[in-house]
Design a protein around this motif. Sequence first.
Motif, PDB file in Angstrom:
ATOM      1  N   LEU A 146      15.742  -2.217  -6.228  1.00  0.00           N
ATOM      2  CA  LEU A 146      15.185  -2.962  -5.020  1.00  0.00           C
ATOM      3  C   LEU A 146      13.845  -3.225  -5.119  1.00  0.00           C
ATOM      4  O   LEU A 146      13.386  -4.434  -4.992  1.00  0.00           O
ATOM      5  N   LEU A 147      13.059  -2.430  -5.543  1.00  0.00           N
ATOM      6  CA  LEU A 147      11.690  -2.562  -5.511  1.00  0.00           C
ATOM      7  C   LEU A 147      11.171  -3.407  -6.783  1.00  0.00           C
ATOM      8  O   LEU A 147      10.133  -4.356  -6.694  1.00  0.00           O
ATOM      9  N   ALA A 148      11.538  -3.106  -7.897  1.00  0.00           N
ATOM     10  CA  ALA A 148      11.257  -3.728  -9.278  1.00  0.00           C
ATOM     11  C   ALA A 148      11.744  -5.181  -8.917  1.00  0.00           C
ATOM     12  O   ALA A 148      10.949  -6.161  -9.303  1.00  0.00           O
ATOM     13  N   THR A 149      12.789  -5.763  -8.296  1.00  0.00           N
ATOM     14  CA  THR A 149      13.059  -7.179  -8.213  1.00  0.00           C
ATOM     15  C   THR A 149      12.217  -7.936  -7.366  1.00  0.00           C
ATOM     16  O   THR A 149      11.884  -8.946  -7.362  1.00  0.00           O
ATOM     17  N   CYS A 150      11.596  -6.875  -5.991  1.00  0.00           N
ATOM     18  CA  CYS A 150      10.495  -7.493  -5.320  1.00  0.00           C
ATOM     19  C   CYS A 150       9.269  -7.625  -6.183  1.00  0.00           C
ATOM     20  O   CYS A 150       8.462  -8.689  -5.928  1.00  0.00           O
ATOM     21  N   LEU A 151       8.918  -6.824  -6.822  1.00  0.00           N
ATOM     22  CA  LEU A 151       7.724  -6.991  -7.430  1.00  0.00           C
ATOM     23  C   LEU A 151       7.743  -7.907  -8.580  1.00  0.00           C
ATOM     24  O   LEU A 151       6.688  -8.999  -8.736  1.00  0.00           O
ATOM     25  N   ARG A 207       0.899  -1.222   0.150  1.00  0.00           N
ATOM     26  CA  ARG A 207      -0.260   0.044  -0.015  1.00  0.00           C
ATOM     27  C   ARG A 207       0.950   1.366  -0.027  1.00  0.00           C
ATOM     28  O   ARG A 207       0.389   2.303  -0.522  1.00  0.00           O
ATOM     29  N   HIS A 208       2.046   1.352   0.854  1.00  0.00           N
ATOM     30  CA  HIS A 208       2.843   2.430   0.747  1.00  0.00           C
ATOM     31  C   HIS A 208       3.392   2.442  -0.610  1.00  0.00           C
ATOM     32  O   HIS A 208       3.524   4.025  -1.232  1.00  0.00           O
ATOM     33  N   VAL A 209       3.706   1.607  -1.462  1.00  0.00           N
ATOM     34  CA  VAL A 209       4.338   1.830  -2.939  1.00  0.00           C
ATOM     35  C   VAL A 209       2.862   2.293  -3.728  1.00  0.00           C
ATOM     36  O   VAL A 209       3.157   3.356  -4.417  1.00  0.00           O
ATOM     37  N   GLU A 210       1.770   1.743  -3.279  1.00  0.00           N
ATOM     38  CA  GLU A 210       0.434   1.990  -4.302  1.00  0.00           C
ATOM     39  C   GLU A 210       0.221   3.514  -4.173  1.00  0.00           C
ATOM     40  O   GLU A 210      -0.115   4.377  -5.102  1.00  0.00           O
ATOM     41  N   VAL A 211       0.207   4.163  -2.781  1.00  0.00           N
ATOM     42  CA  VAL A 211       0.048   5.499  -2.577  1.00  0.00           C
ATOM     43  C   VAL A 211       1.159   6.634  -3.367  1.00  0.00           C
ATOM     44  O   VAL A 211       0.813   7.506  -3.755  1.00  0.00           O
ATOM     45  N   ALA A 212       2.271   6.184  -3.089  1.00  0.00           N
ATOM     46  CA  ALA A 212       3.289   6.797  -3.661  1.00  0.00           C
ATOM     47  C   ALA A 212       3.162   6.814  -5.207  1.00  0.00           C
ATOM     48  O   ALA A 212       3.454   8.100  -5.899  1.00  0.00           O
ATOM     49  N   LEU A 213       3.102   5.999  -6.029  1.00  0.00           N
ATOM     50  CA  LEU A 213       2.974   5.817  -7.332  1.00  0.00           C
ATOM     51  C   LEU A 213       1.792   6.438  -8.110  1.00  0.00           C
ATOM     52  O   LEU A 213       1.568   6.799  -9.113  1.00  0.00           O
ATOM     53  N   SER A 214       0.741   6.403  -7.002  1.00  0.00           N
ATOM     54  CA  SER A 214      -0.711   7.057  -7.545  1.00  0.00           C
ATOM     55  C   SER A 214      -0.689   8.669  -7.890  1.00  0.00           C
ATOM     56  O   SER A 214      -1.448   9.168  -8.488  1.00  0.00           O
ATOM     57  N   ASP A 215       0.378   9.290  -7.563  1.00  0.00           N
ATOM     58  CA  ASP A 215       0.612  10.619  -7.948  1.00  0.00           C
ATOM     59  C   ASP A 215       1.065  10.857  -9.240  1.00  0.00           C
ATOM     60  O   ASP A 215       1.254  12.011  -9.925  1.00  0.00           O
ATOM     61  N   GLY A 216       1.379   9.915 -10.092  1.00  0.00           N
ATOM     62  CA  GLY A 216       1.970   9.773 -11.431  1.00  0.00           C
ATOM     63  C   GLY A 216       3.215  10.046 -11.489  1.00  0.00           C
ATOM     64  O   GLY A 216       3.864  10.174 -12.480  1.00  0.00           O
ATOM     65  N   ARG A 217       4.139   9.601 -10.380  1.00  0.00           N
ATOM     66  CA  ARG A 217       5.591  10.012 -10.697  1.00  0.00           C
ATOM     67  C   ARG A 217       6.062   8.596 -11.496  1.00  0.00           C
ATOM     68  O   ARG A 217       5.504   7.720 -11.550  1.00  0.00           O
ATOM     69  N   GLN A 218       7.357   8.737 -12.049  1.00  0.00           N
ATOM     70  CA  GLN A 218       7.608   7.723 -13.069  1.00  0.00           C
ATOM     71  C   GLN A 218       8.406   6.913 -12.184  1.00  0.00           C
ATOM     72  O   GLN A 218       8.349   5.581 -12.548  1.00  0.00           O
ATOM     73  N   TYR A 219       9.279   7.244 -11.119  1.00  0.00           N
ATOM     74  CA  TYR A 219       9.955   6.390 -10.248  1.00  0.00           C
ATOM     75  C   TYR A 219       9.685   6.728  -8.712  1.00  0.00           C
ATOM     76  O   TYR A 219       8.904   7.748  -8.593  1.00  0.00           O
ATOM     77  N   LEU A 220      10.353   6.006  -7.828  1.00  0.00           N
ATOM     78  CA  LEU A 220       9.860   6.169  -6.482  1.00  0.00           C
ATOM     79  C   LEU A 220      10.457   7.504  -6.127  1.00  0.00           C
ATOM     80  O   LEU A 220       9.711   8.206  -5.083  1.00  0.00           O
ATOM     81  N   MET A 221      11.675   8.046  -6.687  1.00  0.00           N
ATOM     82  CA  MET A 221      12.109   9.250  -6.251  1.00  0.00           C
ATOM     83  C   MET A 221      11.530  10.479  -7.348  1.00  0.00           C
ATOM     84  O   MET A 221      12.261  11.480  -7.283  1.00  0.00           O
ATOM     85  N   GLY A 222      10.479  10.125  -7.934  1.00  0.00           N
ATOM     86  CA  GLY A 222      10.072  11.320  -8.992  1.00  0.00           C
ATOM     87  C   GLY A 222      10.542  10.972 -10.365  1.00  0.00           C
ATOM     88  O   GLY A 222      10.231   9.695 -10.929  1.00  0.00           O
ATOM     89  N   GLY A 270       3.082 -15.459  -7.277  1.00  0.00           N
ATOM     90  CA  GLY A 270       1.616 -15.394  -7.463  1.00  0.00           C
ATOM     91  C   GLY A 270       0.909 -14.516  -6.483  1.00  0.00           C
ATOM     92  O   GLY A 270      -0.300 -14.570  -6.153  1.00  0.00           O
ATOM     93  N   VAL A 271       1.628 -13.813  -5.916  1.00  0.00           N
ATOM     94  CA  VAL A 271       1.073 -12.893  -4.970  1.00  0.00           C
ATOM     95  C   VAL A 271       0.169 -11.695  -5.490  1.00  0.00           C
ATOM     96  O   VAL A 271      -0.746 -11.480  -4.963  1.00  0.00           O
ATOM     97  N   GLY A 272       0.767 -11.131  -6.568  1.00  0.00           N
ATOM     98  CA  GLY A 272      -0.042  -9.946  -7.367  1.00  0.00           C
ATOM     99  C   GLY A 272       0.530  -8.780  -6.858  1.00  0.00           C
ATOM    100  O   GLY A 272       1.013  -8.689  -5.732  1.00  0.00           O
ATOM    101  N   VAL A 273       0.512  -7.688  -7.747  1.00  0.00           N
ATOM    102  CA  VAL A 273       0.790  -6.419  -7.259  1.00  0.00           C
ATOM    103  C   VAL A 273      -0.381  -5.407  -7.446  1.00  0.00           C
ATOM    104  O   VAL A 273      -1.435  -5.679  -8.334  1.00  0.00           O
ATOM    105  N   CYS A 274      -0.271  -4.030  -6.837  1.00  0.00           N
ATOM    106  CA  CYS A 274      -1.358  -3.220  -6.805  1.00  0.00           C
ATOM    107  C   CYS A 274      -1.366  -2.979  -8.470  1.00  0.00           C
ATOM    108  O   CYS A 274      -0.363  -2.750  -9.247  1.00  0.00           O
ATOM    109  N   ASP A 275      -2.443  -2.238  -8.915  1.00  0.00           N
ATOM    110  CA  ASP A 275      -2.608  -1.702 -10.517  1.00  0.00           C
ATOM    111  C   ASP A 275      -1.384  -0.881 -10.727  1.00  0.00           C
ATOM    112  O   ASP A 275      -0.911  -0.753 -12.002  1.00  0.00           O
TER     113      ASP A 275
END
Length: 216
Positions: free
Chosen positions: A171-176, A147-162, A183-188
């Motif tokens: 780090l994030l992409a490898t986890c996703l 959810r922390h990732v979902e909230v951050a990316l929902s503002d339209g940023r390209q990457y975690l740091m904008g 089979g966990v799935g990720v947010c839209d």
Amino acid sequence: MPKTLTLWGVGTSRTIRAHWALHELGLDYHCKPILPRSGETKTPEYTLLNPRQKIPLLQDGDFTIGESAAIVAYLARHYSNPNVSLVPVGERDFARWLEWCFFIVAELDSTSLYVMRRHGLKGLAHIYGHAPDVVGKAAEYFRQQLRHVEVALSDGRQYLMGDQFTSADILLATCLVWAIDYGVGVCDVATPYLDRVTARPAYKESVAVNTVKSDR
């Protein structure tokens, strides 16, 4: 210029992080394609370098460092340049970058995905024991923390740091990718983000290097 960088390890979602950072920074390095749980990490030569007998491990001249997130952070700080930088410069941006890195490694990787790997039939249950309830709870926890990732990316940023791609994205992409594979799935909003970062040439190059060759 002779190669001074050597990276030990291939074949895992953690080893690819170091390969990816090296390729993003355009660094020339030598790959030692050893695998986990193969006996290759327990040789006297490797144990002398890394008593933990884990991969990946980076050698930079006479300096040696393990742990994938630490390797990526070291490369980002030491080898970033005005043309390619994997770490933000501003004090508060740097602090936010650290927050993302620690969050991803602690909450998404070790607390969630690696628990699934240890106790899931697709992973290491034959070593650590099959625990479907534990795996289910770990998957649930991953989705909650995402959810922390979902909230951050929902503002339209390209990457975690904008607009700046950093090692936190590695780090994030490898986890996703890992979560999808399990089979966990990720947010839209994570889907187009993942498409962007995995379309980078350096990612594709790192996948090629990190992939275990069938003749090994």
